[in-house]
Design an enzyme around this catalytic site. Structure first.
Site, mmCIF file in Angstrom:
data_model
loop_
_atom_site.group_PDB
_atom_site.id
_atom_site.type_symbol
_atom_site.label_atom_id
_atom_site.label_comp_id
_atom_site.label_asym_id
_atom_site.label_seq_id
_atom_site.Cartn_x
_atom_site.Cartn_y
_atom_site.Cartn_z
ATOM 1 N N ASP A 274 0.850 -1.184 0.000
ATOM 2 C CA ASP A 274 0.000 0.000 0.000
ATOM 3 C C ASP A 274 0.888 1.238 0.000
ATOM 4 O OD1 ASP A 274 -2.316 1.482 0.276
ATOM 5 O OD2 ASP A 274 -2.096 1.577 2.437
ATOM 6 N N THR B 198 -3.301 5.278 -3.831
ATOM 7 C CA THR B 198 -2.231 5.984 -3.112
ATOM 8 C C THR B 198 -0.928 5.939 -3.876
ATOM 9 O OG1 THR B 198 -1.977 3.941 -1.894
ATOM 10 C CG2 THR B 198 -3.139 5.694 -0.814
ATOM 11 N N THR B 199 -0.703 4.828 -4.581
ATOM 12 C CA THR B 199 0.545 4.726 -5.347
ATOM 13 C C THR B 199 0.429 5.554 -6.624
ATOM 14 O OG1 THR B 199 0.610 2.468 -4.566
ATOM 15 C CG2 THR B 199 2.255 3.097 -6.145
ATOM 16 N N ASP C 228 -8.697 -0.883 1.952
ATOM 17 C CA ASP C 228 -8.704 -0.128 0.690
ATOM 18 C C ASP C 228 -9.975 -0.415 -0.086
ATOM 19 O OD1 ASP C 228 -6.321 0.910 1.257
ATOM 20 O OD2 ASP C 228 -5.241 0.155 -0.478
#
Length: 527
Positions: A61, A94-95, A387
């Site tokens: 994550d 998020t990445t 997530d």
């Protein structure tokens, strides 16, 4: 007096080129760090803390990785921040947001090197991001009127989110679980109501969703193990005052009998309190604090199940689920709202006994029990599931969905390219750069899967020149595939958040032309 002496001795400043260099390099380093976790074939990172116990986290994550880093570079901190915000706001992407911001800066660096002013670049990026957002809006799919279709959309979104995580082997199973759990919330985005209990042992696919509520506590001694049609009083009160505490109590007496009298009085007080509680007509009493043996005994005699030390989140959830309120005074029973559920019993999961409340009034909460080989696996599984739950709960409110697999980026890049051709002046260079940065996401997805990214992205671009094309990168077969057939979907809200946060963050870093590091405060010798 030389100019350098404005600042104190240890303060340093970097101006112009050097400052910009430092911020670009820092931001790109961060984006390269998390780049390899993007996409279904992304790899995980092990984070080891240097503190006591050398805690190890294995994660995929982006936000978790960046949160754990201690970074000195100011620009890199901005990127860490956007990834945190993305995690809080929509949960997934998020990445992507860090990779996109890093790419935008990498392109900006080239433009600055060819003598284009940062403000011009920023203006171009602004236009491009607006254009990209509109391009997505034109292509969204919205099935909120058709319940069945919408549910299948949600399942696909959940599977796409879980694809790049540890749960990808059993993604159908976990996607079903996540969708069921989110439908239970009936549109609220408060994920507190979904409790995730991690129990080591078993395999990941032994995890299950329980409609009831599970409290991670054992039932006290000599108390009923099973209660039907329970009336529950949820409380936060001290039930440990029937003995004189040794610590902090100063009692001056002239003989031991007086101490006994004081103890007797305390006991009576306790007895009255317990009587008041029993007067509510309940058969289950859950307390956040300790319950001593004496009141526990009284409860057991009255046939009431007393649970002590339920953790605070557990208490709040229990209140939510059973429809009760947390009480701390018991003088007027009619004003206290009791919780109800059909059955309370003890269940075993793995080695541990837990208390299971089923048939609750409010169907809004549920418990997900995760099983897995080790704590690291469970922690990562919880992060992945979190997530998925975040994305789904956002999608239930904003029902627009897009295809995944690099498709949205290509759609945006195409529109942005066309805008660049129409725009006069230096801005057009910046707009073109924006489109190149967008293409970096499908490129990275392909790179991580060990595919020939240049070839695939070129094919994609050609495909996207036909109207209404659904092509994206299909990592499994290693070619360009139809994303709709493959069932790879993403939530519109996630993509929009990625686009806007990344643009704003890169804009902020671009505006920098000087970095001033303050001198640390000296400690005076206190003698």
């Amino acid at each position: 007096m030389p100019i350098d002496k404005i600042f104190k001795d240890d303060a340093s400043e970097e101006k112009g080129e050097r400052a910009r260099m430092a911020s670009f390099v820092g931001a790109m380093a961060i984006s390269d760090l998390v780049k390899s976790t993007l996409g279904p074939k992304g790899m995980d990172k092990i984070l080891q803390s240097t503190g006591r116990g050398h805690a190890v986290t294995v994660t995929n994550d982006g936000a978790t990785i960046l949160k754990s880093l201690h970074i000195d570079n100011p620009a890199a901190k901005v990127l860490v921040d956007i990834s945190k915000v993305q995690d809080d706001e929509v949960g997934d992407g998020t990445t992507s947001v860090v990779v996109l911001a890093g790419e935008l800066l990498r392109e900006a660096e080239k433009l600055v090197a060819s003598k284009i002013h940062p403000m011009t670049i920023i203006a171009g990026y602004r236009m491009a991001s607006e254009c990209a957002r509109n391009a997505l809006l034109k292509r969204v799919i919205d099935n909120k009127d058709n319940a069945e279709k919408f549910r299948s959309d949600l399942l696909k979104i959940a599977m796409t989110t879980l694809c790049s995580k540890i749960l990808s082997q059993d993604k159908e199973h976990f996607a079903e679980m996540a969708v069921d759990a989110v439908f239970r919330l009936k549109g609220s985005t408060n994920l507190e109501a979904i409790q995730i209990i991690k129990k080591p042992g078993g395999a990941l696919r032994d995890s299950f969703l329980d409609e009831g509520f599970i409290l991670d506590k054992k039932i006290g001694i000599g108390q009923p193990k099973r209660i039907e049609n329970a009336k529950i009083l949820v409380a936060n009160t001290a039930m440990d005052t029937d003995k004189v505490k040794i610590y902090g109590a100063r009692v001056r007496v002239d003989s031991m009998t007086k101490v006994a009298e004081i103890e007797g009085a305390e006991k009576e007080k306790m007895k009255d309190k317990v009587k008041k509680i029993i007067a509510h007509g309940i058969n289950c009493f859950v307390n956040r604090q300790l319950i001593y043996n004496f009141p526990e005994e009284l409860f057991a005699d009255a046939g009431i199940l007393a649970i002590e030390h339920a953790d605070f989140e557990g208490i709040e959830r229990l209140g939510l689920v059973t429809g009760g309120e947390i009480a701390s005074t018991f003088d007027n029973p009619e004003s206290v709202k009791l919780g109800h559920c059909k059955l309370i019993e003890e269940i075993m999961i793995g080695e541990d006994k837990l208390i299971h409340f089923s048939g609750c009034e409010m169907g809004q909460a549920c418990s997900i029990v995760l099983r897995g080989a080790s704590h690291h696996v469970l922690d990562e599984a919880e992060r992945s599931l979190h997530d998925a739950l975040c994305v789904l709960s956002q999608t239930v409110n904003d029902t627009r969905v897009l295809l995944g697999g690099g498709w949205p980026e290509m759609v945006m890049a195409k529109e942005v390219d066309e805008l660049a051709r129409k725009t006069a002046g230096k801005k057009s260079h910046a707009i073109e750069a924006f489109s190149r940065a967008l293409v970096a996401i499908p490129t990275t997805i392909a790179d991580n899967a060990g595919l020939d990214s240049a070839e695939l992205v070129a094919q994609l671009r050609a495909e996207h020149h036909t109207e209404g094309c659904n092509a994206g990168i299909d990592v499994i077969s290693g070619s360009v595939g139809d994303m709709e057939e493959r069932g790879i979907y993403e939530a519109f809200k996630v993509k929009q958040a990625v686009l806007l946060s990344a643009t704003e963050a890169s804009e902020m870093i671009l505006r920098v032309d000087e970095i001033i590091t303050c001198a640390p405060r000296r400690r005076e010798d206190r003698m």
